[in-house]
Design an enzyme around this catalytic site. Structure first.
Site, PDB file in Angstrom:
ATOM      1  N   GLY A  69       0.805  -1.209   0.000  1.00  0.00           N
ATOM      2  CA  GLY A  69       0.000   0.000   0.000  1.00  0.00           C
ATOM      3  C   GLY A  69       0.842   1.266   0.000  1.00  0.00           C
ATOM      4  O   GLY A  69       0.528   2.243  -0.692  1.00  0.00           O
ATOM      5  N   CYS A 323       2.391   2.764  13.277  1.00  0.00           N
ATOM      6  CA  CYS A 323       3.471   3.695  12.978  1.00  0.00           C
ATOM      7  C   CYS A 323       3.614   4.736  14.085  1.00  0.00           C
ATOM      8  O   CYS A 323       4.684   5.253  14.326  1.00  0.00           O
ATOM      9  CB  CYS A 323       3.219   4.408  11.655  1.00  0.00           C
ATOM     10  SG  CYS A 323       2.245   3.442  10.522  1.00  0.00           S
TER      11      CYS A 323
HETATM   12  C1  LIG Z   1      -1.699  -0.573   6.035  1.00  0.00           C
HETATM   13  C2  LIG Z   1      -2.038   0.664   5.308  1.00  0.00           C
HETATM   14  C3  LIG Z   1      -1.158   1.233   4.372  1.00  0.00           C
HETATM   15  C4  LIG Z   1       0.204   0.671   4.116  1.00  0.00           C
HETATM   16  O1  LIG Z   1       0.157  -0.551   3.435  1.00  0.00           O
HETATM   17  P1  LIG Z   1       1.483  -1.468   3.399  1.00  0.00           P
HETATM   18  O2  LIG Z   1       1.141  -2.565   2.468  1.00  0.00           O
HETATM   19  O3  LIG Z   1       1.678  -1.950   4.802  1.00  0.00           O
HETATM   20  O4  LIG Z   1       2.588  -0.617   2.906  1.00  0.00           O
HETATM   21  C5  LIG Z   1      -1.556   2.368   3.697  1.00  0.00           C
HETATM   22  N1  LIG Z   1      -2.758   2.915   3.924  1.00  0.00           N
HETATM   23  C6  LIG Z   1      -3.633   2.406   4.798  1.00  0.00           C
HETATM   24  C7  LIG Z   1      -4.958   3.057   4.986  1.00  0.00           C
HETATM   25  C8  LIG Z   1      -3.303   1.266   5.536  1.00  0.00           C
HETATM   26  O5  LIG Z   1      -4.166   0.775   6.418  1.00  0.00           O
END
Ligand SMILES: *Cc1c(COP(=O)(O)O)cnc(C)c1O
Length: 396
Positions: A69, A323
């Protein structure tokens, strides 16, 4: 153990594990190799791309595989910014409670001379299409608004926001990482130009995601190298993870009605139970929220202490996002919905899995109530609230 941290990550579903294992054992060729064994891997890649595109309502060519993400958010935003800059448009609209993958990317662009408008999300954690309409200017190149918030679970009116952006000719990106597999998403019906998703939030593997970009939107590379992903994302494809993601997405989308029908009453029971705790408050709108996500603030509580004592009772939960935990700053999401610092510190997110039972909900309510009472009984801050030395923030 009750795993109530599914917004942080999920347990992989058996179909995804099975698809990945089979791929690793039998289909380990490189999709770019010319011999037939490589072409077999290419076929599996194309097949997964097609199945994912079908679930999102787009074409396979509009799918780019990323490492998750965060990368998809970065690539979407930097690409839109670059396209905007070419036309002299350097204004971007977003919200104050986005994931850091979006907010920190926007901060980078701000340093490069972009102007960023962060819309207010109100106490209910929902931004309106009218706010977006009012904020769009001649020089706006991008609107990026998350589909569902990862901390409080509120869902945004994405189709309406998308319609406003279409009307105004502004690109619209949504971070749909929390939404995919949990609520219905269709990029065509919901007027979405770009979308980010991540497999590990819907029972797929970690480290793999998708950036959907509508045909005609030129993506800018973050990773340079080989010609994979039509030249837009270099590096040998993570084929096991990609086939695992496709299997998990199919399963999640196929069971979404059943999942929603089962989880919603359990979620509401959890909300009602936690509201019985004095001086507590649900964060975000009561109904316009993900079927599994509940977030509360408790006055006179430190979120970290709450998590440790819940851990002793076998409960995995979260306070703010992963985070921000580890730092002493309160969650930017809770501040964005207007919670004062001292209560934002006392927050708890419970995000349910699809296997949660009614007995689990009873245990969660009882355990949180006990731990909150105990922590208050030893807290000097709570004593000050009780004696009136400090004012309460919430009604009893
Ligand atoms: C978990 C999350 C991300 C990050 O995704 P990753 O695959 O862990 O990099 C970004 N945006 C939202 C809303 C998330 O919940």
């Amino acid at each position: 153990m009750i795993y109530a941290d599914n917004a942080a990550t999920t347990k992989m579903c058996p179909a995804a594990i099975q698809a990945m294992t089979a791929c690793m054992e039998q289909n380990y060729g490189n999709p770019s190799s010319l011999y037939s064994f490589g072409q077999q891997a290419r076929e599996a890649l194309d097949d997964a791309r097609g199945r994912i595109a079908a679930r999102l309502g787009c074409t396979p060519r509009e799918i780019t595989f990323t490492s998750g993400g965060s990368e998809a958010d970065n690539q979407a935003i930097f690409s839109a910014a670059k396209l905007g800059e070419k036309k002299g448009k350097k204004h971007i609209i977003s919200t104050a409670f986005e994931h850091h993958a979006v907010l920190h990317t926007l901060e980078r662009l701000q340093k490069q001379g972009f102007e960023i408008t962060l819309l207010d999300v109100h106490e209910n954690g929902i931004v309106t299409a009218q706010q977006v309409r009012d904020a769009i200017r001649e020089d706006t190149c991008l609107v990026t608004i998350m589909f569902a918030n990862n901390e409080i679970g509120t869902i945004q009116p994405i189709a309406e926001i998308g319609a406003v952006c279409r009307e105004k000719g502004v690109l619209f990106h949504t971070d749909a990482v929390q939404a995919i597999g949990h609520v219905k998403v269709n990029v065509a019906e919901q007027n979405i130009d770009m979308l980010s998703l991540s497999a590990h939030k819907f029972r797929g593997p970690k480290g793999i995601g998708v950036l959907y970009a509508k045909r005609g939107i030129l993506l800018d590379n973050l990773i340079n190298g080989g010609a994979q992903e039509r030249g837009k994302r270099a590096g040998t494809e993570n084929l096991p993870a990609i086939v695992g993601m496709a299997a998990a997405l199919e399963q999640a989308v196929a069971s979404i009605d059943e999942y929603t029908a089962r989880l919603t009453p359990l979620r509401d029971k959890l909300i009602a139970g936690l509201e019985q705790i004095p001086y507590s408050q649900l964060n975000g709108d009561r109904d316009t929220r993900l079927p599994g996500t509940v977030n509360f603030c408790f006055e006179g509580i430190e979120g970290e202490a709450l998590l440790l004592l819940l851990d002793d009772k076998g409960i995995c939960a979260s306070s703010g996002s992963a985070c921000t935990s580890g730092s002493l700053d309160p969650s930017h999401v809770l501040l964005a919905i207007g919670r004062p610092h001292e209560v934002a510190h006392g927050s708890l997110r419970l995000s349910l899995g699809d296997d949660v039972t009614e007995a689990d909900i009873d245990y969660l309510i009882q355990s949180v109530s006990e731990v909150v009472s105990y922590l208050r009984s030893i807290s000097p801050f709570w004593r000050d609230l009780q004696t009136g030395k400090r004012p309460h923030v919430f009604a009893k």
